[in-house]
Design a protein around this motif. Sequence first.
Motif, PDB file in Angstrom:
ATOM      1  N   GLN A 121      10.537  91.451  23.325  1.00 32.92           N
ATOM      2  CA  GLN A 121      10.813  90.497  24.400  1.00 32.92           C
ATOM      3  C   GLN A 121       9.643  89.519  24.456  1.00 32.92           C
ATOM      4  O   GLN A 121       8.491  89.928  24.559  1.00 32.92           O
ATOM      5  N   GLN A 122       9.927  88.219  24.366  1.00 37.52           N
ATOM      6  CA  GLN A 122       8.870  87.212  24.387  1.00 37.52           C
ATOM      7  C   GLN A 122       9.482  85.842  24.656  1.00 37.52           C
ATOM      8  O   GLN A 122      10.697  85.685  24.570  1.00 37.52           O
ATOM      9  N   PRO A 123       8.668  84.832  24.944  1.00 38.36           N
ATOM     10  CA  PRO A 123       9.214  83.469  25.047  1.00 38.36           C
ATOM     11  C   PRO A 123       9.678  82.992  23.667  1.00 38.36           C
ATOM     12  O   PRO A 123       8.961  83.141  22.677  1.00 38.36           O
ATOM     13  N   VAL A 124      10.900  82.484  23.598  1.00 40.04           N
ATOM     14  CA  VAL A 124      11.463  82.014  22.336  1.00 40.04           C
ATOM     15  C   VAL A 124      11.940  80.576  22.506  1.00 40.04           C
ATOM     16  O   VAL A 124      12.179  80.116  23.615  1.00 40.04           O
ATOM     17  N   ARG A 125      12.088  79.893  21.398  1.00 36.97           N
ATOM     18  CA  ARG A 125      12.550  78.505  21.436  1.00 36.97           C
ATOM     19  C   ARG A 125      14.060  78.468  21.644  1.00 36.97           C
ATOM     20  O   ARG A 125      14.797  79.213  21.021  1.00 36.97           O
ATOM     21  N   TRP A 126      14.490  77.578  22.515  1.00 36.34           N
ATOM     22  CA  TRP A 126      15.903  77.424  22.816  1.00 36.34           C
ATOM     23  C   TRP A 126      16.516  76.467  21.808  1.00 36.34           C
ATOM     24  O   TRP A 126      16.138  75.306  21.740  1.00 36.34           O
ATOM     25  N   ARG A 131      11.277  73.477  23.792  1.00 36.27           N
ATOM     26  CA  ARG A 131      11.376  74.193  25.062  1.00 36.27           C
ATOM     27  C   ARG A 131      11.506  75.692  24.809  1.00 36.27           C
ATOM     28  O   ARG A 131      12.308  76.129  23.985  1.00 36.27           O
ATOM     29  N   THR A 132      10.728  76.501  25.540  1.00 32.67           N
ATOM     30  CA  THR A 132      10.808  77.955  25.379  1.00 32.67           C
ATOM     31  C   THR A 132      11.396  78.577  26.629  1.00 32.67           C
ATOM     32  O   THR A 132      11.187  78.102  27.747  1.00 32.67           O
ATOM     33  N   VAL A 133      12.128  79.657  26.419  1.00 30.74           N
ATOM     34  CA  VAL A 133      12.705  80.455  27.494  1.00 30.74           C
ATOM     35  C   VAL A 133      12.449  81.923  27.161  1.00 30.74           C
ATOM     36  O   VAL A 133      12.142  82.264  26.017  1.00 30.74           O
ATOM     37  N   GLN A 134      12.567  82.777  28.161  1.00 33.32           N
ATOM     38  CA  GLN A 134      12.367  84.211  27.920  1.00 33.32           C
ATOM     39  C   GLN A 134      13.572  84.754  27.165  1.00 33.32           C
ATOM     40  O   GLN A 134      14.715  84.499  27.525  1.00 33.32           O
ATOM     41  N   THR A 155      16.257  84.854  16.910  1.00 33.37           N
ATOM     42  CA  THR A 155      16.106  84.896  18.370  1.00 33.37           C
ATOM     43  C   THR A 155      17.484  84.888  19.005  1.00 33.37           C
ATOM     44  O   THR A 155      18.445  84.389  18.410  1.00 33.37           O
ATOM     45  N   ARG A 157      18.283  83.134  21.428  1.00 35.14           N
ATOM     46  CA  ARG A 157      18.526  81.793  21.963  1.00 35.14           C
ATOM     47  C   ARG A 157      18.643  80.757  20.846  1.00 35.14           C
ATOM     48  O   ARG A 157      18.603  79.569  21.097  1.00 35.14           O
TER      49      ARG A 157
END
Length: 186
Positions: A121-126, A131-134, A155, A157
């Motif tokens: 679980q980490q911030p990933v690129r949408w 832009r990154t989201v969880q 990912t 996303r």
Amino acid sequence: MPLPFLTADRAFDDAAKDAALPFDDRDHWRRPYRPGPWRVAASAVLLLLASYVLVAAVIIAFAGALPGAGICVGVAVLVICAAIRLLRVGTWVSALGLRHVTFLRTRTVPWARVASVRTIQQPVRWLGLPRTVQGQALMLVRLDRPADERATLLTDRGADFLARRTAFDRAADTIEVWADEYRRTA
């Protein structure tokens, strides 16, 4: 014309549920998931654009400007190649190793150099944008690199798995099973 990238999930659906690696020919490179609707839609738009450019090339050729028609055909070929490459982007596996295909680059890592493949679980690129989201990411840790230098393979996303949570879970689990089985034999 058979499109092998569209049959990846069918092999899992048709195979027995207890079979982790349902493929007979494991030396063949395969992506264990279907390309997502965002990736297919982007490729379809590029192919539509290429068809318009080819029609323009025909019109220009009938008008008598052959160098302009040649340039239009060249642009159309480049757009078609970009659409095909966009469909090939993803993580591919075989008995030889793990292959991460991006739009401009392909990296192949033999199973002997893979330390671990795990979901975190980490911030990933949408959709690959800045832009990154969880979210969740499938990470590759290599033996010949420091442990803090991990490569993101998938990912939830990204263009393949946005709004397809179960498909991401299935693809990540499958790639982890391939890694576990072939790291032992390498």
